[in-house]
Design a protein around this motif. Structure first.
Motif, PDB file in Angstrom:
ATOM      1  N   ARG A  88       0.872  -1.335   0.062  1.00 19.72           N
ATOM      2  CA  ARG A  88       0.180   0.066   0.000  1.00 19.72           C
ATOM      3  C   ARG A  88       0.479   1.649   0.095  1.00 19.72           C
ATOM      4  O   ARG A  88       1.607   1.153   0.641  1.00 19.72           O
ATOM      5  CB  ARG A  88      -0.687   0.412   1.160  1.00 19.72           C
ATOM      6  N   PHE A  89       1.012   2.182  -0.151  1.00 17.45           N
ATOM      7  CA  PHE A  89       1.163   3.582  -1.061  1.00 17.45           C
ATOM      8  C   PHE A  89       0.853   4.271   1.191  1.00 17.45           C
ATOM      9  O   PHE A  89       0.245   4.136   1.398  1.00 17.45           O
ATOM     10  CB  PHE A  89       0.579   4.580  -2.027  1.00 17.45           C
ATOM     11  N   CYS A  90       2.547   5.388   1.510  1.00 18.93           N
ATOM     12  CA  CYS A  90       1.907   6.042   2.216  1.00 18.93           C
ATOM     13  C   CYS A  90       1.113   6.908   2.281  1.00 18.93           C
ATOM     14  O   CYS A  90       1.759   8.143   1.682  1.00 18.93           O
ATOM     15  CB  CYS A  90       3.105   5.815   2.578  1.00 18.93           C
ATOM     16  N   ASN A 113       1.915   1.656  -9.849  1.00 14.88           N
ATOM     17  CA  ASN A 113       1.640   0.515  -8.837  1.00 14.88           C
ATOM     18  C   ASN A 113       0.248   1.374  -8.564  1.00 14.88           C
ATOM     19  O   ASN A 113      -0.847  -0.349  -8.329  1.00 14.88           O
ATOM     20  CB  ASN A 113       3.028   0.380  -7.562  1.00 14.88           C
ATOM     21  N   TYR A 114      -0.203   2.143  -8.356  1.00 21.43           N
ATOM     22  CA  TYR A 114      -1.920   2.297  -7.164  1.00 21.43           C
ATOM     23  C   TYR A 114      -2.217   2.960  -8.542  1.00 21.43           C
ATOM     24  O   TYR A 114      -3.384   3.317  -8.105  1.00 21.43           O
ATOM     25  CB  TYR A 114      -0.853   2.646  -6.101  1.00 21.43           C
ATOM     26  N   GLY A 115      -2.338   2.884  -9.103  1.00 22.52           N
ATOM     27  CA  GLY A 115      -3.041   3.534 -10.501  1.00 22.52           C
ATOM     28  C   GLY A 115      -5.059   3.674 -10.285  1.00 22.52           C
ATOM     29  O   GLY A 115      -5.509   4.220 -10.870  1.00 22.52           O
ATOM     30  N   VAL A 166      -4.619  11.251  -3.707  1.00 19.69           N
ATOM     31  CA  VAL A 166      -3.536  11.769  -4.967  1.00 19.69           C
ATOM     32  C   VAL A 166      -4.143  13.732  -5.520  1.00 19.69           C
ATOM     33  O   VAL A 166      -3.056  14.655  -5.742  1.00 19.69           O
ATOM     34  CB  VAL A 166      -2.995  11.295  -6.059  1.00 19.69           C
ATOM     35  N   LYS A 167      -5.929  13.368  -5.329  1.00 20.20           N
ATOM     36  CA  LYS A 167      -6.360  14.789  -6.041  1.00 20.20           C
ATOM     37  C   LYS A 167      -6.477  15.592  -4.461  1.00 20.20           C
ATOM     38  O   LYS A 167      -7.415  16.682  -4.987  1.00 20.20           O
ATOM     39  CB  LYS A 167      -7.510  14.116  -6.278  1.00 20.20           C
ATOM     40  N   ASN A 168      -6.733  15.221  -3.428  1.00 23.87           N
ATOM     41  CA  ASN A 168      -6.445  15.856  -2.602  1.00 23.87           C
ATOM     42  C   ASN A 168      -5.578  16.171  -1.597  1.00 23.87           C
ATOM     43  O   ASN A 168      -5.300  17.307  -0.946  1.00 23.87           O
ATOM     44  CB  ASN A 168      -7.791  15.418  -1.409  1.00 23.87           C
TER      45      ASN A 168
END
Length: 271
Positions: free
Chosen positions: A170-172, A237-239, A248-250
């Motif tokens: 998972r991304f951090c 990786n997480y797109g 990423v939008k916020n």
């Protein structure tokens, strides 16, 4: 005078230490980078031991602390991080073949950059040694900002390490990563901003200001390039993860409270 014998000696120190890149190419800009900052700082303490003040010693000490922390983190990640090992081929991929001339160019340019980055502290010491008046406010403020940068970068690296240890896939997005997506790069920028500030009140020539400014602007550019490169890798990786897309939008990518969310399309950034 910018290119004094002491300045050239500092360049030789950076050149020798960053030469670790001949053993492993990535070391030109990773382990060789951190150790070059350490070596240059120790060299400044030795060369100017007779005119060291508490403020200038503190600046050198902070540079040494920065370099040792960075080197230790990089080596630890290289040895223990499975996700980093998987990403390493992509990280070391270059737009040009790694030929001898290309390695030589990277080696020389890296050593020049590292000396330019520490130049505000060097110029302060060199000017004091030649009995030129200096203002210590810049050193004091710069030192505080540098310490804040080290603290932020260390905290961010620790949080990411803990997050990846708990869930490697998972991304951090916890802790500092709720504020910006690259708080470690932000800490790096803050640290070198402090180093640049430390030169205020001590730079006496246009040449000294130009060298200091170029070193600072170069590392800021590299950090933005590094953030872009990380974004591209994370998008890959997480797109497809809706949570990642919302994140990423916020969440600004690098600068808090500045609505800059994406750098992927900024192809002029390299890092």
């Amino acid at each position: 005078m910018v290119f004094s014998s002491s300045f050239l000696a500092l360049f030789c120190v950076a050149l020798v230490i960053s030469g670790l890149g001949w053993y492993r190419f990535l070391y030109f800009i990773s382990v060789g980078y951190g150790l070059s900052i350490v070596g240059c700082s120790i060299a400044m303490i030795v060369m100017y031991s007779d005119c060291l003040q508490p403020s200038t010693f503190t600046l050198c000490f902070l540079l040494i602390l920065y370099g040792l922390r960075l080197t230790g983190f990089l080596l630890m990640r290289e040895i223990k991080s499975t996700s980093y090992k998987k990403a390493l081929p992509e990280l070391t991929k270059t737009s040009k073949p790694i030929t001898f001339p290309f390695k030589l160019m990277v080696w020389l340019s890296a050593a020049i950059l590292y000396v330019m980055q520490v130049s505000p502290v060097f110029f302060r010491l060199d000017n004091v040694s030649r009995i030129l008046s200096t203002n210590w406010v810049g050193a004091s403020v710069g030192g505080v900002v540098m310490a804040l940068g080290i603290g932020l970068e260390s905290w961010a690296d620790l949080q990411k390490y803990q997050s990846k240890r708990k869930n490697p896939q998972r991304f951090c997005d916890t802790g500092l990563y709720r504020i910006v997506r690259c708080p470690n790069y932000l800490g790096e920028i803050i640290f070198w901003t402090g180093c640049f500030i430390s030169g205020i009140g001590s730079n006496h020539t246009m040449g000294q200001w130009i060298v200091s400014a170029l070193g600072y602007l170069a590392i800021v550019y590299i950090m933005f390039g590094g953030a872009r490169r990380l974004e591209i890798r994370q998008n890959k990786n997480y797109g497809d993860d809706p949570e990642y897309q919302c994140y990423v939008k916020n969440t600004p990518i690098l600068i808090p409270f500045v609505p800059l969310y994406h750098l992927e399309q900024c192809s002029f950034l390299k890092g």
